[in-house]
Design an enzyme around this catalytic site. Sequence first.
Site, mmCIF file in Angstrom:
data_model
loop_
_atom_site.group_PDB
_atom_site.id
_atom_site.type_symbol
_atom_site.label_atom_id
_atom_site.label_comp_id
_atom_site.label_asym_id
_atom_site.label_seq_id
_atom_site.Cartn_x
_atom_site.Cartn_y
_atom_site.Cartn_z
ATOM 1 N N ARG A 70 0.819 -1.222 0.000
ATOM 2 C CA ARG A 70 0.000 0.000 0.000
ATOM 3 C C ARG A 70 0.851 1.271 0.000
ATOM 4 O O ARG A 70 0.428 2.312 -0.500
ATOM 5 C CB ARG A 70 -0.949 -0.019 1.205
ATOM 6 C CG ARG A 70 -2.037 1.073 1.181
ATOM 7 C CD ARG A 70 -3.063 0.821 2.275
ATOM 8 N NE ARG A 70 -4.170 1.769 2.228
ATOM 9 C CZ ARG A 70 -4.319 2.799 3.067
ATOM 10 N NH1 ARG A 70 -3.414 3.013 4.016
ATOM 11 N NH2 ARG A 70 -5.355 3.605 2.960
ATOM 12 N N ILE A 107 -7.221 7.534 -1.006
ATOM 13 C CA ILE A 107 -7.041 6.085 -1.072
ATOM 14 C C ILE A 107 -7.893 5.523 0.056
ATOM 15 O O ILE A 107 -7.844 6.000 1.190
ATOM 16 C CB ILE A 107 -5.557 5.670 -0.936
ATOM 17 C CG1 ILE A 107 -5.420 4.136 -1.014
ATOM 18 C CG2 ILE A 107 -4.911 6.233 0.307
ATOM 19 C CD1 ILE A 107 -3.967 3.663 -1.082
ATOM 20 N N SER A 108 -8.704 4.540 -0.255
ATOM 21 C CA SER A 108 -9.684 4.046 0.710
ATOM 22 C C SER A 108 -9.034 3.417 1.929
ATOM 23 O O SER A 108 -7.913 2.888 1.871
ATOM 24 C CB SER A 108 -10.607 3.013 0.052
ATOM 25 O OG SER A 108 -11.405 3.612 -0.929
ATOM 26 N N GLN A 109 -9.742 3.468 3.038
ATOM 27 C CA GLN A 109 -9.332 2.806 4.267
ATOM 28 C C GLN A 109 -9.206 1.305 4.008
ATOM 29 O O GLN A 109 -10.069 0.705 3.359
ATOM 30 C CB GLN A 109 -10.394 3.071 5.329
ATOM 31 C CG GLN A 109 -10.119 2.459 6.682
ATOM 32 C CD GLN A 109 -11.256 2.747 7.654
ATOM 33 O OE1 GLN A 109 -12.214 3.449 7.317
ATOM 34 N NE2 GLN A 109 -11.153 2.212 8.851
ATOM 35 N N PRO A 110 -8.133 0.653 4.475
ATOM 36 C CA PRO A 110 -7.983 -0.784 4.237
ATOM 37 C C PRO A 110 -9.190 -1.613 4.665
ATOM 38 O O PRO A 110 -9.566 -2.563 3.965
ATOM 39 C CB PRO A 110 -6.729 -1.130 5.056
ATOM 40 C CG PRO A 110 -5.917 0.122 5.021
ATOM 41 C CD PRO A 110 -6.927 1.231 5.103
#
Length: 218
Positions: free
Chosen positions: A41, A67-70
């Site tokens: 990431r 960038i989206s939260q994992p």
Amino acid sequence: MAYKFVDNYRERGARKKLVELLRSRGIEDENVLTAISKVPRHFFFDETFWNQAYKDIAFPIGDGQTISQPYTVAYQSELLHIKNGDKVLEIGTGSGYQTCILMELGANVFTIERQENIYNRTIQVLPGMGYRPTFYCGDGSKGIAAHAPYDKIIVTAGAPLVPEILLKQLKIGGILVIPVGDEKTQKMVTVIRVSETDYEKIVLDTFRFVPLVGDQAW
């Protein structure tokens, strides 16, 4: 943005900790967790912010996008039940992190991004990492009819409703995962196409996504 494709023990250890955190938060699909453990990431971050890459948070990537939260990536990926070789349409390429997770799960990914600056960045980064989905730049709210029908469709931006045009691009037996609500919060919705005319809808947890902008959305 400066990209250095270096992945050492520190980053791999951070991913291992992230996987354990996601497992503790209820992610159960081991294939999804394995994919999270494989995708670096930090490659999506400027080197200055690598210390943020394995926190379970969204992070700005420019042009008003994140960038989206994992956890969100893992949650949507788990709902899709990806099988090796599935043809998957991703609405909202963004950074490309979700794209890479889908490909690690064995999907054949067609991904579309509306914002040209982000699109131009991502089409350089992903091939450098060894991921080569089919990229498109355009209005994702209308899908990509040329390659329909799809086994799975994932929408990574909040929509006011489920676009009818996307439902029609889904195979019978296929799954669509989309956050639906207002511009502040949305409920994650899974739609299964049961037949030519029938769909089963399941409303799940609350999330917060950037808005899906386009002809069939905001």
